[in-house]
Each structure stands twice: as C-alpha cells, then as structure tokens.
Motif scaffolding. Structure first.
Motif, short mmCIF file in Angstrom:
data_model
loop_
_atom_site.label_atom_id
_atom_site.label_comp_id
_atom_site.label_asym_id
_atom_site.label_seq_id
_atom_site.Cartn_x
_atom_site.Cartn_y
_atom_site.Cartn_z
N LEU A 84 6.36 -0.14 -78.20
CA LEU A 84 6.26 1.26 -78.46
C LEU A 84 5.01 1.39 -77.85
O LEU A 84 4.17 1.16 -77.96
N LEU A 85 5.50 2.51 -76.94
CA LEU A 85 4.40 3.11 -75.76
C LEU A 85 4.70 4.50 -76.27
O LEU A 85 5.13 5.77 -75.65
N TYR A 86 3.70 5.04 -76.57
CA TYR A 86 3.70 6.53 -76.99
C TYR A 86 3.13 7.21 -75.55
O TYR A 86 1.71 7.38 -74.91
N VAL A 87 3.55 8.27 -74.70
CA VAL A 87 3.58 9.05 -73.94
C VAL A 87 3.12 10.14 -74.58
O VAL A 87 4.22 11.30 -74.12
N PRO A 88 1.88 11.59 -73.89
CA PRO A 88 2.11 12.17 -74.22
C PRO A 88 2.56 13.71 -73.24
O PRO A 88 2.93 13.30 -72.17
N ARG A 89 3.93 14.83 -73.99
CA ARG A 89 3.89 15.20 -72.47
C ARG A 89 3.02 15.35 -71.69
O ARG A 89 3.69 15.52 -70.47
N GLY A 90 2.00 15.67 -72.21
CA GLY A 90 0.88 16.04 -70.91
C GLY A 90 0.27 15.56 -70.17
O GLY A 90 -0.04 15.47 -69.17
N SER A 91 0.26 14.21 -70.46
CA SER A 91 0.22 12.88 -69.54
C SER A 91 1.32 12.54 -68.04
O SER A 91 1.29 11.94 -67.38
N VAL A 92 2.48 12.90 -68.49
CA VAL A 92 3.50 13.50 -67.35
C VAL A 92 5.09 14.55 -67.56
O VAL A 92 5.67 15.09 -67.63
N PRO A 93 3.74 15.88 -66.81
CA PRO A 93 3.96 17.38 -66.78
C PRO A 93 4.97 17.24 -66.12
O PRO A 93 5.97 18.12 -66.08
N ALA A 94 5.13 16.81 -65.12
CA ALA A 94 6.34 17.05 -63.93
C ALA A 94 7.51 16.20 -63.95
O ALA A 94 8.46 16.07 -63.08
N LEU A 95 7.37 15.64 -65.15
CA LEU A 95 8.51 14.75 -65.71
C LEU A 95 9.79 15.98 -66.27
O LEU A 95 9.59 16.49 -66.72
N SER A 96 11.19 15.92 -65.39
CA SER A 96 11.95 16.20 -65.59
C SER A 96 13.39 15.72 -66.31
O SER A 96 13.55 14.37 -66.32
N GLY A 97 13.75 16.24 -66.87
CA GLY A 97 14.49 15.77 -67.94
C GLY A 97 16.54 15.58 -67.40
O GLY A 97 17.03 15.44 -68.41
N ILE A 98 16.46 15.87 -66.49
CA ILE A 98 17.63 16.82 -66.00
C ILE A 98 18.52 15.10 -65.37
O ILE A 98 19.44 15.06 -65.25
N ASP A 99 18.06 14.88 -64.20
CA ASP A 99 18.53 13.52 -63.68
C ASP A 99 19.06 12.41 -64.80
O ASP A 99 19.19 11.71 -64.59
N ALA A 100 17.69 12.21 -65.49
CA ALA A 100 17.95 11.11 -66.75
C ALA A 100 17.10 11.24 -67.85
O ALA A 100 16.39 10.87 -68.50
#
Lengths: 253, 253
Positions: free
Chosen positions: B143-159
């Motif tokens: 289980l890998l926990y990644v805070p949203r602040g670590s991947v700010p450019a992640l978009s929810g649209i394509d995947a």
C-alpha cells in the motif's frame, strides 16, 4: 488460480476474534496490563479456547501482546526501532555501537558460512559472540565469524578467551579497510542459547540479520544476529527510526 | 535475573523434536515432497499431536516447511533473496522494478500514516496498491500512500481508476527530486486482503517493510509492503543477495 479459490474461503474465526480483541486492547487495557486468563477470555468472547489461542498468537506476532513465563499475557509497549543499516559503514565493535562482546572461541563454522568466508570446511575461525543492549534490555544476540586470515596479527597470549579475547579480535579487525557490506533479513525461530540470552523461550519468532563485511576483495567477516521480533523494529537508511507504530492491519484504510 | 531462571528450564519437547525432524528432512525428503500426515508423523516419532504441531510450526517459521491448503505440508525450497534497499534510491515504479500496479483509489490513511505524511487526519490521499512478482510468484503486496500535494499536476480525467490510475500517480511522483528514504522491517501477520494477494492464509507471518520517501524537505510518500516470510529473505546493500541459505539453527556451531 489459487486466488479464485481463496476468495470463496471465509475469514477464519480467530481472525475476526483478533480484530475484536485488538479493539478491546485499545479501549480497555493499558500497556503492561495483564490480560485475564484464557478461560475467562474465551468465555467473554464466546469462543473455544483453541480459537482464542490462535487469535492471541496473531496479536503476539504483530507485537500487540507479550507472553511471558510466570507473568501471563500482557499488553506490549510499541516496538522499539533498532538501527541496523546506516549510511556510514563500520566494523562490528566500532566505538559507540551498543553491542557487548561476550566471548570468542575457535570454532568450525557451518558449511554455508565457511563457503561465504572462503575458508576450508574444516577450518576453525574466531567465533565472537555479542549481545546488543537497548534501553538496558537485550534485543539481539550475534555470532560473528572472523577467519584467521582477517586478523593475522592477533596473538593468543594476553587474552586467550572471554570478553577480552572478543575485544582483541574486534580491535584487529579494525585494521582492515572496510570496502562494503550487505545484509539479509529473514524470519527465524530462536535457538536455545539465543533464546536464553534474549530472555525468550526457544522457538520464539526472531528476525535473523545476516551481514557480510567485505575487505580486500573478499568476505572478511560474517555476522548472524538474532533480533527479538516481538519488541524490535529494524530500521535502515537515512532518517533514523521510522516512527510508524502499529502493525499492518492497523494501517489499512 | 530472568536469565538465571531460564537456565533451569529444560528445552521444550517440541524443540528437541524439531531438531530430529530437521535432520530427517535433510536425509529423507526432497524439496517439494509432501510429508506424511500428522497422525503418521506423531506415531513415527512417538509424540503427541500437539507436540508435533508445535515442531512443524517452528520449521515453518524457519522456512523449512510450507503448509498449503489442499496440498498438505511440503519441504520448502531455499528462500529467495529479494532486494529491498539498494545503493541507488528510486521512486516506486521506476523502470526495471518488479512491482505491478493494481489500483489507485482516494482514501483516508490511518492516523499514524497521516502524521508521517503531515496531512490532516481526515484528508484523502492517493492509495496505490501494487504486487511484487519474483519468478512469476507474488512475494509482496504494497500500500503506497501519496498525498495530493506530492502530485499536484495529476488530472483525474484520463485515468480515473485501476491500473492506469496507479501508473499515472507513480509517473507524477517521478517529477519530484527524491532526497532520501528510510526503512523499517518488522514482523507482522497477513491481513485478509494481503493474504489473498500472496496466496497465504490470513494471519500468516509476514515481514512488513515501511518506507518513507523524502522530497522537498518532507515525507512525499509512504509505503507499507507485506512480504511473505516463508519464501523471502530481504536483502539490503552493496553486494546483491547474501547467499547464506539456511535458518539460524543450522548456522550454529
């Protein structure tokens, strides 16, 4: 696929009980408190003694409970982080390490160790035994195998045995330039003599750390250290201890 | 002293039986061979079933035996060395790692994980699940926990979910400069879902590796990986796997 089969298997009864017990530990018991005996617990939760015992074993594996001869089952304190790998590599016995040398005797190592050390299978090496103390408690027992070729200047005259001998072997090892080390961690069960040193019963689960120390292009020493699995969390790397206290099931969402 | 008391305690019967059984495994059985059933073994060695079962449990802890549902007890192959810490630090999902992303969902992490990540206790993070495969066998579930602040450019649209989502989170993590990592290894018992992924029964002993990944002065991700303790030896350091095959009792003099 084994997975498909497993999906239809319901959770075992002790597993459910473990979860219930775990919550009871959080809400009703303090660290160090002695649990009611098995008969009472089985009655309280309405389960067979065998089921209860399995659940208690699980909680012991996870470091939530400790079972001690003559005391009973107590609520365990959080595990202690014990640094195993560090950025700076050092020989065993470097100043500041928390290992206490106990003895050094000549011994023929097991075949697998002899092969790693590239000594002949019937050749004696220095077998140094040490105990690691943390907060006044023994947390690990170590057998350190040092081939005679690694400490050629060692003389047998002034310290033929015991702690002084162990210190002499470590001091001589220090003359070699340490080129690197590697480590493996695996699950084991405590041998009778290690169990005694660690104040555990023979067969208790332990974490076995095997370290090879490299110098002059070969394995100059090999250590087999047995850590208490109930009280220790082994830490590696840059940042000191990882302060995540609980077992895996408590980290699930 | 506890030690003095323990000295007068004789070795438990199962411990002696374990040694005898271990020798029988070496001389009479091949890897993968199925052992006679408990009734037959108890009769052969003249012990109670309970004693036999304890001895078998010890041998399972030491990786000598495997117990599998529907198969029985078989002689285990030597444990496989699985590299955990390496010289080069890399983010999870770096090319060449043998982890397979399974899924990524938003989830509120356990309080201890939230504290390590410095997120609010009710804040959702990306929870990526992965399985590590070695020689075609699952050896670990993560289980890998990644805070949203670590991947700010992640978009929810394509995947939005599934494997593709997990890959997207890992790809974004890669944009950060990894400053360091630390690790802790401890004993645990397999949660139901991990047990399923690893083809084990819930509660089986596992090695739990907690890794913190540091970037930009904080913990940018935290991984809790559950390794099969029966088949794996975790390796760390310079020299690749440590090729010492057997459990602690076989390394004693």
């Amino acid at each position: 696929m084994g997975t498909t089969q497993l999906e239809s298997v319901p959770e075992p009864k002790y597993w459910h009980l473990k979860t219930v017990l775990s919550e009871a530990l959080d809400s009703e018991f303090a660290v160090g408190e002695i649990l009611p005996n098995e008969r009472e617990l089985a009655a309280r939760f309405g389960v067979a003694r065998a089921t209860l015992r399995q659940a208690l074993e699980q909680l012991e594996l996870e470091g939530r409970l400790q079972r001690r001869r003559g005391v009973g089952t107590t609520v365990a304190p959080p595990r202690v982080g014990v640094a195993v790998g560090t950025e700076q590599r050092t020989w065993p016995g470097a100043s500041g390490d928390d290992w206490q040398p106990r003895d050094s005797v000549p011994a023929v190592p097991p075949a697998t160790v002899a092969d790693a050390l590239e000594t002949a299978r019937d050749e004696e090496v220095h077998l140094v035994s040490r105990t690691r103390m943390t907060h006044g408690q023994p947390v690990a027992a170590e057998l350190l195998y040092v081939p005679r070729g690694s400490v050629p200047a060692l003389s047998g005259i002034d310290a033929p045995s015991g702690t002084a001998r162990a210190r002499a072997v470590l001091r001589e090892l220090y003359r070699l330039r340490l080129d690197g080390e590697d480590r493996a961690v695996e699950l084991g069960s405590a041998r009778a003599d290690d169990a005694k040193a660690l104040d555990r019963l023979p067969g208790a689960p332990v974490l076995v750390v095997t370290t090879r120390f490299f110098a002059e292009g070969r394995t100059a020493a090999l250590s087999v250290a047995t850590y208490r699995a109930d009280t220790c969390r082994l830490t590696f790397g840059d940042g000191g201890g990882v302060e995540i206290h609980h077992g895996p099931e408590r980290q699930a969402s």
